[in-house]
Design an enzyme around this catalytic site. Structure first.
Site, PDB file in Angstrom:
ATOM      1  N   SER A  14       0.918  -1.155   0.026  1.00  0.00           N
ATOM      2  CA  SER A  14      -0.070   0.004  -0.022  1.00  0.00           C
ATOM      3  C   SER A  14       0.965   1.267  -0.083  1.00  0.00           C
ATOM      4  CB  SER A  14      -1.057   0.144   1.045  1.00  0.00           C
ATOM      5  OG  SER A  14      -1.551   1.176   1.207  1.00  0.00           O
ATOM      6  N   SER A  16      -0.655   4.072   0.635  1.00  0.00           N
ATOM      7  CA  SER A  16      -1.359   5.064   1.309  1.00  0.00           C
ATOM      8  C   SER A  16      -0.652   5.576   2.450  1.00  0.00           C
ATOM      9  CB  SER A  16      -2.740   4.593   1.982  1.00  0.00           C
ATOM     10  OG  SER A  16      -3.651   4.153   0.766  1.00  0.00           O
ATOM     11  N   LYS A  65     -14.161  -3.292   1.802  1.00  0.00           N
ATOM     12  CA  LYS A  65     -14.819  -1.990   1.520  1.00  0.00           C
ATOM     13  C   LYS A  65     -16.251  -2.688   1.586  1.00  0.00           C
ATOM     14  CE  LYS A  65     -11.838   0.103  -1.979  1.00  0.00           C
ATOM     15  NZ  LYS A  65     -11.798   0.783  -3.104  1.00  0.00           N
ATOM     16  N   ASN A  86     -14.681   3.339   1.585  1.00  0.00           N
ATOM     17  CA  ASN A  86     -13.343   3.506   1.451  1.00  0.00           C
ATOM     18  C   ASN A  86     -12.682   4.401   2.595  1.00  0.00           C
ATOM     19  OD1 ASN A  86     -13.505   5.879   0.354  1.00  0.00           O
ATOM     20  ND2 ASN A  86     -11.796   5.547  -1.137  1.00  0.00           N
ATOM     21  N   ASP A 102     -13.423   7.029  -3.944  1.00  0.00           N
ATOM     22  CA  ASP A 102     -13.052   6.509  -5.252  1.00  0.00           C
ATOM     23  C   ASP A 102     -13.665   7.209  -6.289  1.00  0.00           C
ATOM     24  OD1 ASP A 102     -11.400   4.766  -3.607  1.00  0.00           O
ATOM     25  OD2 ASP A 102     -12.825   2.962  -4.036  1.00  0.00           O
ATOM     26  N   ALA A 128     -18.231  -4.732 -14.135  1.00  0.00           N
ATOM     27  CA  ALA A 128     -19.487  -4.314 -13.360  1.00  0.00           C
ATOM     28  C   ALA A 128     -19.432  -4.991 -12.005  1.00  0.00           C
ATOM     29  CB  ALA A 128     -20.709  -4.936 -14.074  1.00  0.00           C
ATOM     30  N   GLY A 130     -17.326  -4.413  -7.975  1.00  0.00           N
ATOM     31  CA  GLY A 130     -17.430  -3.341  -6.919  1.00  0.00           C
ATOM     32  C   GLY A 130     -16.479  -2.304  -7.338  1.00  0.00           C
ATOM     33  N   ALA A 131     -15.712  -2.402  -8.322  1.00  0.00           N
ATOM     34  CA  ALA A 131     -14.641  -1.265  -8.569  1.00  0.00           C
ATOM     35  C   ALA A 131     -15.587  -0.438  -9.567  1.00  0.00           C
ATOM     36  CB  ALA A 131     -13.444  -1.723  -9.147  1.00  0.00           C
ATOM     37  N   LEU A 215      -7.998   1.648 -13.593  1.00  0.00           N
ATOM     38  CA  LEU A 215      -8.394   1.805 -12.300  1.00  0.00           C
ATOM     39  C   LEU A 215      -7.181   1.206 -11.567  1.00  0.00           C
ATOM     40  CD1 LEU A 215     -12.207   1.512 -11.537  1.00  0.00           C
ATOM     41  CD2 LEU A 215     -10.866   3.376 -12.388  1.00  0.00           C
ATOM     42  N   TYR A 217      -3.206   0.000 -10.716  1.00  0.00           N
ATOM     43  CA  TYR A 217      -1.973   0.416 -10.915  1.00  0.00           C
ATOM     44  C   TYR A 217      -0.820  -0.575 -10.595  1.00  0.00           C
ATOM     45  CZ  TYR A 217      -1.580   1.637  -6.157  1.00  0.00           C
ATOM     46  OH  TYR A 217      -1.265   1.224  -4.688  1.00  0.00           O
TER      47      TYR A 217
END
Ligand code: ATR
Length: 269
Positions: A14, A16, A65, A86, A102, A128, A130-131, A215, A217
């Site tokens: 992560s 973050s 999530k 999120n 998001d 189609a 969750g993202a 979406l 990376y």
């Protein structure tokens, strides 16, 4: 010191913590932000412990999530539409607010960072799950002329159409039926990138000057980013801009101040 964290499983890679630590330094806020590996089975108990021991806010990532959505006491409208949370904030009255930044993060990256305008444009979303659900609301709000949603399992795309009917029009479709169509922007919201594979998209779907956005990376260009480059995309990028921008909107919710993302984004590149 106010404590913040990202919960995920796995969480080792992560970015973050480094993003939020930079936001904190830049805005002169004193806080800590750590990455904590949390298995879904202990998510609820770990959240309780965290907030009882000085925690002020949590980011949740895959696969937590939807559990966060169930856990919180109140939801923002966009989190309700997303079916996922999120960003969790401890409110003054001790309750937990769940938000989903998001979609806003994606739109900020597309419009503010990459200079795109989606109004009147033809947009295709692949996937189609969750993202995809997390980004469809803000994408529809940007008023594209069409928003196609392609999925292997078309019934899931049809369910999304029904879910977002009050926000805007989604055209559900299969990958095969896309032949002959062209789009200004194609967004990959499938989890195929995680295995460095591609959904079954044909050639020729991208308009001249079109843009591809994954979406996901990774350190190396994803399979979808490479596909976009092969198809002659003007721009074919992964989701690190969205990652930084969703973090900025989470930081704003927690600390009341919007950090400057440009420097942080540059550092990540
Ligand atoms: P997420 O929350 O990351 O979206 P998800 O809810 O499991 O994860 O959904 C994954 C999405 O990626 C789905 O749209 C899935 O298609 P199906 O609904 O038909 O299963 C899509 N997906 C995953 N791997 C794929 C692949 N190799 N080709 C095409 N679509 C894929």
């Amino acid at each position: 010191m106010d404590r913040y964290a990202v919960f995920g499983y796995p969480i080792g890679h992560s970015k973050s913590p480094i993003i939020h630590q930079q936001f904190a330094a830049q805005t002169k806020q004193t806080l800590s932000y750590e990455a904590i590996e949390v298995k879904p089975g202990v998510f609820s108990a770990t959240m309780d412990d965290f907030f009882q021991s000085g925690g002020k806010g949590v980011n949740c990532t895959v696969p937590l999530k939807e559990l966060a959505y169930e856990k919180v006491d109140q939801l923002t409208e966009r989190a309700q539409f997303s079916g996922a949370v999120n960003t969790v904030k401890l409110m003054d009255d001790g309750t937990l607010l769940g938000d989903n930044t998001d979609g806003l993060g994606l739109l900020t990256d597309l419009c503010a960072n990459l200079g795109l305008s989606l109004a009147g444009k033809r947009v295709l979303v692949l996937g189609a799950g969750g993202a995809a659900r997390g980004i469809l609301g803000p994408l529809l709000d940007a008023k594209p002329s069409v928003l196609y949603l392609a999925n292997r399992t078309v019934s899931k795309a049809e369910a999304m159409k029904a879910l977002f009917a009050s926000v805007g029009r989604i055209t559900p479709t299969s990958y095969e039926k896309l032949v002959g169509e062209q789009f200004d922007l194609i967004i990959n919201a499938t989890s195929a990138s995680l295995n460095d594979s591609l959904p079954a998209i044909r050639e020729g779907l991208l308009s001249p000057n079109g843009v591809c956005y994954d979406l996901a990376y990774s350190e190396q260009p994803t399979a979808f980013v490479r596909w976009g480059l092969r198809e002659g995309a003007r721009l074919s990028v992964d989701g690190r801009g969205m990652l930084v921008e969703q973090a900025a909107h989470a930081f704003k919710l927690w600390r009341g101040v919007m950090p400057d993302t440009a420097q942080v984004l540059e550092g990540l590149k």
